[in-house]
Design a protein around this motif. Sequence first.
Motif, PDB file in Angstrom:
ATOM      1  N   VAL A 266       0.847  -1.193   0.000  1.00  0.00           N
ATOM      2  CA  VAL A 266       0.000   0.000   0.000  1.00  0.00           C
ATOM      3  C   VAL A 266       0.881   1.241   0.000  1.00  0.00           C
ATOM      4  O   VAL A 266       1.805   1.363   0.814  1.00  0.00           O
ATOM      5  CB  VAL A 266      -0.944   0.009   1.216  1.00  0.00           C
ATOM      6  CG1 VAL A 266      -1.698   1.343   1.312  1.00  0.00           C
ATOM      7  CG2 VAL A 266      -1.935  -1.142   1.134  1.00  0.00           C
ATOM      8  N   LEU A 267       0.606   2.156  -0.926  1.00  0.00           N
ATOM      9  CA  LEU A 267       1.279   3.448  -0.997  1.00  0.00           C
ATOM     10  C   LEU A 267       0.277   4.515  -0.554  1.00  0.00           C
ATOM     11  O   LEU A 267      -0.721   4.756  -1.237  1.00  0.00           O
ATOM     12  CB  LEU A 267       1.754   3.734  -2.427  1.00  0.00           C
ATOM     13  CG  LEU A 267       2.652   2.671  -3.067  1.00  0.00           C
ATOM     14  CD1 LEU A 267       2.955   3.051  -4.512  1.00  0.00           C
ATOM     15  CD2 LEU A 267       3.931   2.492  -2.285  1.00  0.00           C
ATOM     16  N   GLY A 268       0.532   5.156   0.572  1.00  0.00           N
ATOM     17  CA  GLY A 268      -0.461   6.056   1.138  1.00  0.00           C
ATOM     18  C   GLY A 268       0.019   7.480   1.325  1.00  0.00           C
ATOM     19  O   GLY A 268       1.204   7.742   1.583  1.00  0.00           O
ATOM     20  N   ALA A 269      -0.908   8.409   1.196  1.00  0.00           N
ATOM     21  CA  ALA A 269      -0.688   9.826   1.506  1.00  0.00           C
ATOM     22  C   ALA A 269      -2.063  10.441   1.720  1.00  0.00           C
ATOM     23  O   ALA A 269      -3.067   9.896   1.248  1.00  0.00           O
ATOM     24  CB  ALA A 269       0.043  10.536   0.371  1.00  0.00           C
ATOM     25  N   ALA A 285       2.817  17.047  -1.385  1.00  0.00           N
ATOM     26  CA  ALA A 285       4.068  16.401  -1.778  1.00  0.00           C
ATOM     27  C   ALA A 285       3.964  14.886  -1.681  1.00  0.00           C
ATOM     28  O   ALA A 285       4.448  14.153  -2.553  1.00  0.00           O
ATOM     29  CB  ALA A 285       5.215  16.909  -0.897  1.00  0.00           C
ATOM     30  N   GLY A 286       3.349  14.394  -0.620  1.00  0.00           N
ATOM     31  CA  GLY A 286       3.171  12.953  -0.482  1.00  0.00           C
ATOM     32  C   GLY A 286       2.268  12.386  -1.555  1.00  0.00           C
ATOM     33  O   GLY A 286       2.512  11.300  -2.099  1.00  0.00           O
ATOM     34  N   VAL A 287       1.211  13.113  -1.889  1.00  0.00           N
ATOM     35  CA  VAL A 287       0.268  12.655  -2.923  1.00  0.00           C
ATOM     36  C   VAL A 287       0.971  12.525  -4.263  1.00  0.00           C
ATOM     37  O   VAL A 287       0.882  11.487  -4.941  1.00  0.00           O
ATOM     38  CB  VAL A 287      -0.922  13.624  -3.014  1.00  0.00           C
ATOM     39  CG1 VAL A 287      -1.766  13.329  -4.259  1.00  0.00           C
ATOM     40  CG2 VAL A 287      -1.787  13.540  -1.757  1.00  0.00           C
ATOM     41  N   VAL A 288       1.673  13.581  -4.691  1.00  0.00           N
ATOM     42  CA  VAL A 288       2.283  13.523  -6.021  1.00  0.00           C
ATOM     43  C   VAL A 288       3.450  12.540  -6.055  1.00  0.00           C
ATOM     44  O   VAL A 288       3.784  12.006  -7.120  1.00  0.00           O
ATOM     45  CB  VAL A 288       2.713  14.926  -6.513  1.00  0.00           C
ATOM     46  CG1 VAL A 288       1.501  15.843  -6.595  1.00  0.00           C
ATOM     47  CG2 VAL A 288       3.811  15.523  -5.656  1.00  0.00           C
ATOM     48  N   THR A 289       4.064  12.277  -4.909  1.00  0.00           N
ATOM     49  CA  THR A 289       5.104  11.244  -4.865  1.00  0.00           C
ATOM     50  C   THR A 289       4.515   9.881  -5.182  1.00  0.00           C
ATOM     51  O   THR A 289       5.074   9.122  -5.988  1.00  0.00           O
ATOM     52  CB  THR A 289       5.788  11.221  -3.487  1.00  0.00           C
ATOM     53  OG1 THR A 289       6.526  12.429  -3.313  1.00  0.00           O
ATOM     54  CG2 THR A 289       6.728  10.035  -3.354  1.00  0.00           C
ATOM     55  N   MET A 290       3.387   9.547  -4.570  1.00  0.00           N
ATOM     56  CA  MET A 290       2.769   8.248  -4.836  1.00  0.00           C
ATOM     57  C   MET A 290       2.260   8.157  -6.274  1.00  0.00           C
ATOM     58  O   MET A 290       2.355   7.101  -6.915  1.00  0.00           O
ATOM     59  CB  MET A 290       1.653   7.988  -3.836  1.00  0.00           C
ATOM     60  CG  MET A 290       2.123   7.955  -2.389  1.00  0.00           C
ATOM     61  SD  MET A 290       3.596   6.911  -2.142  1.00  0.00           S
ATOM     62  CE  MET A 290       3.959   7.214  -0.415  1.00  0.00           C
ATOM     63  N   LEU A 291       1.745   9.258  -6.801  1.00  0.00           N
ATOM     64  CA  LEU A 291       1.345   9.268  -8.209  1.00  0.00           C
ATOM     65  C   LEU A 291       2.552   9.028  -9.108  1.00  0.00           C
ATOM     66  O   LEU A 291       2.477   8.290 -10.100  1.00  0.00           O
ATOM     67  CB  LEU A 291       0.695  10.605  -8.568  1.00  0.00           C
ATOM     68  CG  LEU A 291      -0.645  10.950  -7.921  1.00  0.00           C
ATOM     69  CD1 LEU A 291      -1.125  12.309  -8.421  1.00  0.00           C
ATOM     70  CD2 LEU A 291      -1.698   9.891  -8.191  1.00  0.00           C
ATOM     71  N   VAL A 342       4.064   5.244   3.654  1.00  0.00           N
ATOM     72  CA  VAL A 342       3.344   6.521   3.740  1.00  0.00           C
ATOM     73  C   VAL A 342       4.357   7.656   3.742  1.00  0.00           C
ATOM     74  O   VAL A 342       5.401   7.574   4.397  1.00  0.00           O
ATOM     75  CB  VAL A 342       2.472   6.579   5.013  1.00  0.00           C
ATOM     76  CG1 VAL A 342       1.988   7.998   5.280  1.00  0.00           C
ATOM     77  CG2 VAL A 342       1.278   5.635   4.888  1.00  0.00           C
ATOM     78  N   GLN A 343       4.047   8.717   3.008  1.00  0.00           N
ATOM     79  CA  GLN A 343       4.859   9.945   3.064  1.00  0.00           C
ATOM     80  C   GLN A 343       4.003  11.085   3.572  1.00  0.00           C
ATOM     81  O   GLN A 343       2.981  11.418   2.979  1.00  0.00           O
ATOM     82  CB  GLN A 343       5.417  10.309   1.689  1.00  0.00           C
ATOM     83  CG  GLN A 343       6.265  11.593   1.737  1.00  0.00           C
ATOM     84  CD  GLN A 343       6.828  11.978   0.393  1.00  0.00           C
ATOM     85  OE1 GLN A 343       7.141  11.130  -0.432  1.00  0.00           O
ATOM     86  NE2 GLN A 343       6.960  13.283   0.161  1.00  0.00           N
ATOM     87  N   ASP A 344       4.455  11.721   4.677  1.00  0.00           N
ATOM     88  CA  ASP A 344       3.673  12.827   5.242  1.00  0.00           C
ATOM     89  C   ASP A 344       4.495  13.658   6.218  1.00  0.00           C
ATOM     90  O   ASP A 344       4.029  13.992   7.299  1.00  0.00           O
ATOM     91  CB  ASP A 344       2.415  12.288   5.933  1.00  0.00           C
ATOM     92  CG  ASP A 344       1.512  13.393   6.473  1.00  0.00           C
ATOM     93  OD1 ASP A 344       1.607  14.539   5.966  1.00  0.00           O
ATOM     94  OD2 ASP A 344       0.727  13.139   7.401  1.00  0.00           O
ATOM     95  N   THR A 345       5.719  13.968   5.878  1.00  0.00           N
ATOM     96  CA  THR A 345       6.483  14.900   6.727  1.00  0.00           C
ATOM     97  C   THR A 345       7.164  15.951   5.864  1.00  0.00           C
ATOM     98  O   THR A 345       8.361  16.214   6.005  1.00  0.00           O
ATOM     99  CB  THR A 345       7.519  14.163   7.603  1.00  0.00           C
ATOM    100  OG1 THR A 345       8.241  13.231   6.801  1.00  0.00           O
ATOM    101  CG2 THR A 345       6.864  13.442   8.754  1.00  0.00           C
ATOM    102  N   PRO A 402       6.521   4.795   7.629  1.00  0.00           N
ATOM    103  CA  PRO A 402       6.466   6.179   7.147  1.00  0.00           C
ATOM    104  C   PRO A 402       7.840   6.639   6.691  1.00  0.00           C
ATOM    105  O   PRO A 402       8.854   6.331   7.335  1.00  0.00           O
ATOM    106  CB  PRO A 402       6.003   6.961   8.370  1.00  0.00           C
ATOM    107  CG  PRO A 402       6.522   6.158   9.534  1.00  0.00           C
ATOM    108  CD  PRO A 402       6.443   4.714   9.103  1.00  0.00           C
ATOM    109  N   ALA A 403       7.894   7.354   5.602  1.00  0.00           N
ATOM    110  CA  ALA A 403       9.164   7.895   5.132  1.00  0.00           C
ATOM    111  C   ALA A 403       9.648   8.961   6.106  1.00  0.00           C
ATOM    112  O   ALA A 403       8.903   9.879   6.463  1.00  0.00           O
ATOM    113  CB  ALA A 403       8.999   8.480   3.736  1.00  0.00           C
TER     114      ALA A 403
END
Length: 456
Positions: A266-269, A285-291, A342-345, A402-403
């Motif tokens: 699972v890739l989450g943001a 930033a997290g959203v476009v990274t997963m895209l 997950v990326q969120d920092t 989390p990243a």
Amino acid sequence: MLRIFLALPALLSGCVLCGAALAATPESRLIDEIGQHAESMSNLEQLCDDIGGRLTGSPQLQRAQQWAMARLRAYGAVDVHLEAYDMGRPWRRADARARLLNANGMALDVVQKAWTEGTPGLVRAEVALLDVQTLDEFKAALPALKGKIVLVQSAPRATPEQGKDMPAYLAAATRALHDARLAGVLLVAQKENGLREMWGGPHSLFDRRTAIVTREHANVLARLLARGVVPRVEMALDGHFAAHPVLAYNVVADYPGEGEEGEMVVLGAHLDSWDLGTGATDNGAGVVTMLEVLRAYHALGLRPKRGLRVVLFSGEEQGLLGSRAYVAAHRDELARIQAVLVQDTGAGRVVGFPDMKSDALYAALTRAVAPAASLGPLDIVYGPSRGSDFEPFAEQGVPAFPALQDERDYRTHTQHTQVDSFDHVDRASLVQAAQVLAVAAWGLANGERLAHGLAR
């Protein structure tokens, strides 16, 4: 003969290039594809400048979800859909204003705290200070504050024993607060330099007539009180709840793998944001990274052994509402999740991942990110982490990572403020984050099955 001789170096060069291409690993191909063709910045610019801030339950978030779904389909995702959960009545921001009626008569820089009832028009009252630590101190202080606009220097915090039943603790504190019939509440932004700041959700203590004032303007009020000058303030907060409850949504999309039916990474943001800025670092930033990870896989035609699932959560800023709803709705398939990334920092470079205090997960993460060594040091650190949508998965024993990022000015400047904008993101960091996440996802999706519930 001369023509053949002259062509020989080119033929040999072509063979060398051919051999290099054959020797290229999926990880190196992902790094090169993202480095050369990343669409992260253009996607983030559209998300921030065309759509803007994205409160959960708002039309702006709905626009962002439709935008993201179109991108996911273009990047090879299948079964792209919305998943609903109940969120209650959404909140709508409107005008907020306040000013001193005595002393220097200055306008106060305030914003209404989200998910609070506004004032009944313009209220005028003296300012008083609230400085308490416990619920008992809170209850004892409130009667003297009736009819005042209260500047909160410190609020009650639950003891460990009270924390075992937070709903009961919050209900008791809220009941006491409502009975006090305050004219208004001023919470203080934690960041300096005139930065406005936002937080809150449907279930928080200060839930009516509450504004957040910049630290410097709060200091003016505090200094006047310290000198025995009682500030008088007028304030109007027009934000309000919508009349009816609504559904909120998570965006879910799959990128099928070649085997291991039903298993996934699972890739989450979180796609929602606060609305003082445009949500670039938290969490565009997290959203476009997963895209971008998905785009690169699709562009290269790479199919991992396990599938990838992108989940763009909503309600993160209100207490992980979307990720908790997702975990509850997908409880039967949690065992098939290999890992959650997950990326969120913020929008800085990825510098590592926590290992959930597990030797086995430490080893798996180390192997997974090893092909990204050229992108900079990546540390697998001992311990869990807290603060975003990976938590509900981790609570169920799912390996969730989390990243960890170079936070740059995220905590001190952009997070939850009016300057959370595209201007605070640089392409190199955004590209590196996508490269690391793409490599980590490939390693985990193709690696040995990770056990759930491991602890060191």
